[in-house]
Design a protein around this motif. Sequence first.
Motif, PDB file in Angstrom:
ATOM      1  N   SER A 237      -2.574   7.173  -7.089  1.00  0.00           N
ATOM      2  CA  SER A 237      -3.027   8.476  -6.576  1.00  0.00           C
ATOM      3  C   SER A 237      -1.857   9.334  -6.134  1.00  0.00           C
ATOM      4  O   SER A 237      -0.803   8.812  -5.739  1.00  0.00           O
ATOM      5  CB  SER A 237      -3.952   8.298  -5.369  1.00  0.00           C
ATOM      6  OG  SER A 237      -5.096   7.605  -5.730  1.00  0.00           O
ATOM      7  N   GLY A 238      -2.081  10.637  -6.172  1.00  0.00           N
ATOM      8  CA  GLY A 238      -1.070  11.569  -5.698  1.00  0.00           C
ATOM      9  C   GLY A 238       0.244  11.403  -6.439  1.00  0.00           C
ATOM     10  O   GLY A 238       1.299  11.456  -5.805  1.00  0.00           O
ATOM     11  N   GLU A 315     -15.463   6.014  -6.830  1.00  0.00           N
ATOM     12  CA  GLU A 315     -15.647   4.626  -7.285  1.00  0.00           C
ATOM     13  C   GLU A 315     -16.237   3.750  -6.175  1.00  0.00           C
ATOM     14  O   GLU A 315     -17.113   2.930  -6.419  1.00  0.00           O
ATOM     15  CB  GLU A 315     -14.307   4.033  -7.721  1.00  0.00           C
ATOM     16  CG  GLU A 315     -13.907   4.404  -9.123  1.00  0.00           C
ATOM     17  CD  GLU A 315     -12.836   3.451  -9.653  1.00  0.00           C
ATOM     18  OE1 GLU A 315     -12.741   2.310  -9.185  1.00  0.00           O
ATOM     19  OE2 GLU A 315     -12.095   3.876 -10.564  1.00  0.00           O
ATOM     20  N   ASP A 342      -5.427  15.861  -5.531  1.00  0.00           N
ATOM     21  CA  ASP A 342      -6.398  16.872  -5.113  1.00  0.00           C
ATOM     22  C   ASP A 342      -7.376  16.162  -4.180  1.00  0.00           C
ATOM     23  O   ASP A 342      -8.076  15.253  -4.592  1.00  0.00           O
ATOM     24  CB  ASP A 342      -7.118  17.439  -6.332  1.00  0.00           C
ATOM     25  CG  ASP A 342      -8.253  18.357  -5.925  1.00  0.00           C
ATOM     26  OD1 ASP A 342      -8.149  18.955  -4.850  1.00  0.00           O
ATOM     27  OD2 ASP A 342      -9.252  18.456  -6.680  1.00  0.00           O
TER      28      ASP A 342
HETATM   29  N1  LIG Z   1      -4.038   0.966 -10.570  1.00  0.00           N
HETATM   30  C1  LIG Z   1      -4.587   1.947 -11.263  1.00  0.00           C
HETATM   31  N2  LIG Z   1      -4.076   2.340 -12.432  1.00  0.00           N
HETATM   32  C2  LIG Z   1      -4.585   3.353 -13.118  1.00  0.00           C
HETATM   33  N3  LIG Z   1      -5.662   4.078 -12.725  1.00  0.00           N
HETATM   34  C3  LIG Z   1      -6.223   3.726 -11.567  1.00  0.00           C
HETATM   35  C4  LIG Z   1      -5.718   2.663 -10.769  1.00  0.00           C
HETATM   36  N4  LIG Z   1      -6.478   2.571  -9.668  1.00  0.00           N
HETATM   37  C5  LIG Z   1      -7.427   3.524  -9.783  1.00  0.00           C
HETATM   38  N5  LIG Z   1      -7.280   4.222 -10.907  1.00  0.00           N
HETATM   39  C6  LIG Z   1      -8.049   5.369 -11.394  1.00  0.00           C
HETATM   40  O1  LIG Z   1      -7.361   6.576 -11.080  1.00  0.00           O
HETATM   41  C7  LIG Z   1      -8.289   7.631 -10.949  1.00  0.00           C
HETATM   42  C8  LIG Z   1      -7.752   8.768 -10.103  1.00  0.00           C
HETATM   43  O2  LIG Z   1      -7.507   8.288  -8.822  1.00  0.00           O
HETATM   44  P1  LIG Z   1      -7.528   9.210  -7.536  1.00  0.00           P
HETATM   45  O3  LIG Z   1      -8.580  10.211  -7.611  1.00  0.00           O
HETATM   46  O4  LIG Z   1      -7.550   8.290  -6.387  1.00  0.00           O
HETATM   47  O5  LIG Z   1      -6.095   9.874  -7.569  1.00  0.00           O
HETATM   48  P2  LIG Z   1      -5.631  11.318  -7.970  1.00  0.00           P
HETATM   49  O6  LIG Z   1      -6.062  11.588  -9.347  1.00  0.00           O
HETATM   50  O7  LIG Z   1      -4.196  11.445  -7.663  1.00  0.00           O
HETATM   51  O8  LIG Z   1      -6.350  12.219  -6.914  1.00  0.00           O
HETATM   52  P3  LIG Z   1      -7.349  13.404  -7.108  1.00  0.00           P
HETATM   53  O9  LIG Z   1      -8.612  12.808  -7.722  1.00  0.00           O
HETATM   54  O10 LIG Z   1      -7.552  13.905  -5.740  1.00  0.00           O
HETATM   55  O11 LIG Z   1      -6.681  14.373  -8.030  1.00  0.00           O
HETATM   56  C9  LIG Z   1      -9.504   6.975 -10.336  1.00  0.00           C
HETATM   57  O12 LIG Z   1     -10.679   7.551 -10.834  1.00  0.00           O
HETATM   58  C10 LIG Z   1      -9.387   5.498 -10.728  1.00  0.00           C
HETATM   59  O13 LIG Z   1     -10.372   5.104 -11.636  1.00  0.00           O
END
Ligand SMILES: Nc1ncnc2c1ncn2[C@@H]1O[C@H](COP(=O)(O)OP(=O)(O)OP(=O)(O)O)[C@@H](O)[C@H]1O
Length: 377
Positions: A237-238, A315, A342
Amino acid sequence: MEVADLENPTSRSSSQKSSRRSGSRRSQKSAGQQSSPTVFPEKKGKSKSSRQKHLVFDNKDSKKAKNNEQKNDVVDEKSNFSGYEIYSGKLFFDKKNRITGDQISANGKADISDVRLTSKALIWGSSLLSLEDVISVSYSSGVQHFIVHAYPSKKYLFGKTHRVRKDLRFIAPTVEEAISWVTCFAEQNIYVNMLPLPPTSSTEQDLDGPLSGALFDHPPIKCRTPPRILVILNPRSGHGRSCKVFHDKAEPIFKVPSDTLIMQASTYCSALAGFHMEVVKTTHAGHAKSLASTFDFSAFPDGIVCVGGDGIVNEVFNGLLSRSDRAEAVSIPVGIIPAGSDNSLVWTVLGVKDPISASLLIVKEEKISTSPLRLFS
Ligand SMILES: Nc1ncnc2c1ncn2[C@@H]1O[C@H](COP(=O)(O)OP(=O)(O)OP(=O)(O)O)[C@@H](O)[C@H]1O
């Protein structure tokens, strides 16, 4: 000014607006509270006189007001702050944490102030610390000082605010008064870290004798049960910054490494907010869902904290809703620490953007107890 200044009310945290803790002292003792280790009071007689050699408090001026029956309203027109008084008295504010032990030098007399603990704040001089910003209080049995750990908001550029960790050390005139202060904080549902007794000099030890025997005249300090939670962290994330966000900003609020909390120049192992946390880092998409759908409620009865963006929260909720024991699953508290690219969900639902404020909400048990169904209805 280290905390909110009464002269400058805008510097106070907006979280002061509401407080679950207003009400009578009796009503604030929650059913779930448990006894922390018994606080051993100072040994009478010899030990008292030995400690009195350090005191420079003017006992004539010292006004101790424990208002169990009659609650004095504290209304400050400038800050528009109100609350009823819980406890008041003289305390030495050890601004720079430089005083060794409980001894206050003659120079330190100027820093002795009248301090009030109200149902909403700790007030001394022109300073005000909202209880909403207080994480915990650390105390060692049988000493005169205690430390209030807080994350008050501080203004920086363009009127923006951010939270800064403060460890405010106060020294009471006597051990009994220190215990009374700590007890009153605990009764406001603030977690009390009971720390090991700091090492004393051989002279002091000789005068005081061992802390045993007739040292049980004080009732134990009651504080809330340390919650046990499961933390599900998406390391992706982030843009890969979520681990750093969690370990640097959020985790120290819940617990501190053993070498970072310093009292009396000695190192103590302590948990700041007293949380027991198991952190699981997701390894793939869908991992958070499978964790939420299978984890044992009895191992983490106090809930789940999601660290990441909207995807990980999504999730976790989906995992909870897919369980066969769905009725129980929807009542499990869910907290969110924003660390994604986000974080619109946490902003929309909880009204916070930064991981420290979100962690404070979890510590204060305000938002963590919202069920997922209610969150999305
Ligand atoms: N270890 C991992 N490797 C790859 N993808 C992952 C892992 N762990 C979780 N994910 C997936 O990554 C997706 C995005 O995660 P998350 O929303 O937490 O982060 P982000 O995209 O940075 O934040 P935002 O949704 O606020 O933009 C989740 O829907 C999840 O399915």
